[in-house]
Structure formats: C-alpha cells, structure tokens
Design an enzyme around this catalytic site. Structure first.
Site, PDB file in Angstrom:
ATOM      1  N   HIS A   1       5.820  38.435  47.214  1.00 20.73           N
ATOM      2  CA  HIS A   1       5.635  39.281  45.934  1.00 20.73           C
ATOM      3  C   HIS A   1       6.565  40.572  45.998  1.00 20.73           C
ATOM      4  O   HIS A   1       7.404  40.297  45.063  1.00 20.73           O
ATOM      5  CB  HIS A   1       4.459  39.900  46.142  1.00 20.73           C
ATOM      6  CG  HIS A   1       3.181  38.733  45.907  1.00 20.73           C
ATOM      7  ND1 HIS A   1       2.736  37.932  44.926  1.00 20.73           N
ATOM      8  CD2 HIS A   1       2.297  38.525  47.074  1.00 20.73           C
ATOM      9  CE1 HIS A   1       1.707  36.930  45.337  1.00 20.73           C
ATOM     10  NE2 HIS A   1       1.572  37.424  46.724  1.00 20.73           N
TER      11      HIS A   1
HETATM   12  O1  RIB Z   1      -1.313  40.387  44.980  1.00 21.58           O
HETATM   13  C1  RIB Z   1      -0.372  40.790  45.593  1.00 21.58           C
HETATM   14  C2  RIB Z   1      -0.134  41.912  46.103  1.00 21.58           C
HETATM   15  O2  RIB Z   1      -1.132  42.619  46.678  1.00 21.58           O
HETATM   16  C3  RIB Z   1       1.217  42.329  47.056  1.00 21.58           C
HETATM   17  O3  RIB Z   1       1.739  43.883  46.836  1.00 21.58           O
HETATM   18  C4  RIB Z   1       0.730  42.315  48.301  1.00 21.58           C
HETATM   19  O4  RIB Z   1       1.203  42.993  49.320  1.00 21.58           O
HETATM   20  C5  RIB Z   1      -0.817  42.974  47.984  1.00 21.58           C
HETATM   21  O5  RIB Z   1      -0.560  44.253  48.059  1.00 21.58           O
END
Ligand code: RIB
Ligand code: CA
Length: 312
Positions: free
Chosen positions: A242
């Site tokens: 992500h």
């Molecule tokens: O949903 C994904 C996000 O939530 C990413 O930033 C992961 O690190 C968590 O913080």
C-alpha cells in the site's frame, strides 16, 4: 528541485518500505521529518519503528517525532493481525539508538508549515489522519500553506479491508479524515483501488532478496511476513504494498492514473463508518476535492522501487 515532504506514518512493513523509497530518492523528495501516529500498532511502537527504518537506511539525521496516541474522538483500533506484535515482524532488527525528537509531532507539523514559504511542503500521510487533523484544528492558518496532501487510504470500487465499507486508515479515525478531506488542501488519494494492483508476487520479493544487500533482505523478509494475511484473505499470489504508492507517485507521477472527484467520509453510521464516498460519476454538485487514483503500472512501480532500494 526536490519536493519537500513530511511523512506521517504508522509503521507497519509497508510504511517502512515507503520511508526507504523516500530516503533513496533525494533527487525527487526531501524528507523534512517523520511524524509517527498510532495505527497499525500503538504509538510507542510506531515511533520506535520509524527510527528503526531510518537507521536501516543509514539516516540517523532524520528527525522523528511522536504524535497522537489515539484518534481524535474514538478508541484506537490496531492491526497486529496483519503486521505482527511489533508492527515490523518478519525479521528481528536492533532497537534504535537514534533519538526521538522531544517535541510533539503536531507542533512539528505546525512549526514547519509556518516556517516554510507557503505551498512548498507536501504532507504524506500513510496511516490514520489524526496528526494532520489535530494540526489543522490547533492551527487553522497552516491549512492554506500546505502544497498538497498525498495519502494512502480509502477505497471505492475495491471496497473496504477492515470492514465491508472502509479501509483501515480512514476507519481508525473517520473524523480526522472528514476534516482533512474538507480542508480545501489539494489531495491525491492512493486507495485500495490502486494498492491492490501492486501485489508482492514471488518474483518481486525474489528481486528484493537478489539485491544482496541488508535492505534487500529486510524488505524481502517484511513482505514475506506481511503478505501471509492478505494472501489467505484474498487468495491472490501476493499482498498489496500500500504505502509505497504515495512516494512512488511523487518520484514518478506517470505510474498512476485517476480522476478528480468529490470524496466525503462517513462518520455517522456504524455500518459504513470510515467509508470514502467518491462521487465517481459526478452525480452531485459537491466540490471536487481529491484526485482518486485507480490505475497503476505495477511492473513500473516494482522496477522503480527495487532500483531505488538498491541504492541503500
Ligand atoms: O489499509 C492499508 C493501510 O493501513 C496501510 O497504510 C497499512 O500500513 C495500514 O496503515
Ligand atoms: Ca500505514
């Protein structure tokens, strides 16, 4: 001219890779500081983990600040089930020896934005938006001084990951997200719609390990650990990476495509708390406040990431 950025983060293995990408890309981004927030794991661990990552990159000079230890108006929700109890499970790294800065992260955000020429600092939130919203509430004058917010969070066509409706970062502090999206600051969003297209497949993890460096081994170990939950859940051949999408967009904007739309945050309903309601087809007259990304050149993303990690 490198873009001046502040990374606001809740490491988390994917946050850690995003920080490494930023520190490996001085031509494109200048990291003014890192502000830790409670999210994936509690604040005591996210500020520790941020310092571990800076030391791994050989950057003990980076100023790391601890910020808010809970959402603005709700109890903290964490994600050890994804990231492990330390938040950086997958490999054991030494405790950090670089100092945590004395000041509060919210004060650092305010002082930095007040001290820099207007619209020259970009905020890169990778976790819940608590620190950003707290700074905007405490010092409304800084809102107009922010150049841009490029954040990881939200979901629309991809639906939620922590509930059927919401992505984790927005779900944890929906009031903070509501305030940030309503602030008027130009926002670029990296939602699950795009992060679920950059999966840590085996060849991509092998390419990290093939760097033959400590950073390559650590990143491969993190992604090996990090992906187990999402692969079991989604049945994909890898996990979404992500947070590095935020930094990759600043380093190579052409990798991503999206649409400038209105996005508002659900805060009233328990069922849809934290949902990012994107007016994708312009069916309302609500102001377009965010560029909501949905397309990415995944191979280009991993080529960039691996090539930059090789520098550390
Ligand atoms: O949903 C994904 C996000 O939530 C990413 O930033 C992961 O690190 C968590 O913080
Ligand atoms: Ca994160």
């Amino acid at each position: 001219m490198a873009r001046k950025i502040i990374i606001d983060t809740d490491p988390g293995q994917d946050d850690a890779v995003a920080i490494l990408l930023a520190l490996a890309s001085p031509e494109e981004v200048e990291v003014l500081g890192i502000t830790a927030v409670a999210g994936n794991v509690p604040l005591a661990l996210t500020q520790r983990n941020a310092r571990i990552v800076c030391e791994l990159a050989g950057r003990r000079d980076i100023r790391v600040f601890a910020g808010c230890d809970a959402p603005l108006e709700r109890a903290l929700v964490t994600a050890e089930y994804v990231h492990g109890n330390t938040g950086l499970d997958g490999i054991t790294l030494p405790e950090p020896t670089m100092p945590l800065q004395d000041g509060h992260a919210v004060d650092f955000l305010i002082e930095t934005l007040r001290g820099a020429p207007s619209e020259t600092v970009t905020l890169c939130p990778l976790g819940p938006l608590t620190n950003i919203a707290a700074a905007f509430r405490r010092a409304p004058d800084i809102v107009a001084r922010v150049q841009e917010i490029v954040l990881m969070g939200g979901a629309y066509f991809e639906v939620g990951n922590v509930t059927p409706a919401a992505e984790f970062n927005i779900y944890v502090d929906p009031e903070a997200a509501r305030d940030v999206f309503a602030s008027g600051v130009p926002i670029t969003v990296m939602p699950l719609d795009v992060t679920h297209k950059v999966l840590t497949t085996r060849p991509r993890i092998d390419a990290f390990r093939a760097l033959g460096t400590e950073v390559g081994e650590v990143v491969a170990s993190w992604t090996d650990f990090f992906e187990r939950f999402d692969m079991a859940k989604y049945g994909h051949d890898g996990a979404p990476l992500h947070d590095p999408c935020v930094i990759a967009h600043l380093v190579r904007p052409g990798l991503f495509g999206g649409r400038h739309v209105n996005v508002e945050i659900e805060t009233q309903s328990d069922l849809t708390r934290g949902m990012t309601v994107a007016d994708w087809w312009g069916v309302t007259d609500r102001a377009r406040n965010a560029t909501f990304m949905g397309e990415v050149d995944a191979d280009g993303f991993y080529d960039l990431l691996t090539g930059r990690l090789a520098r550390l």
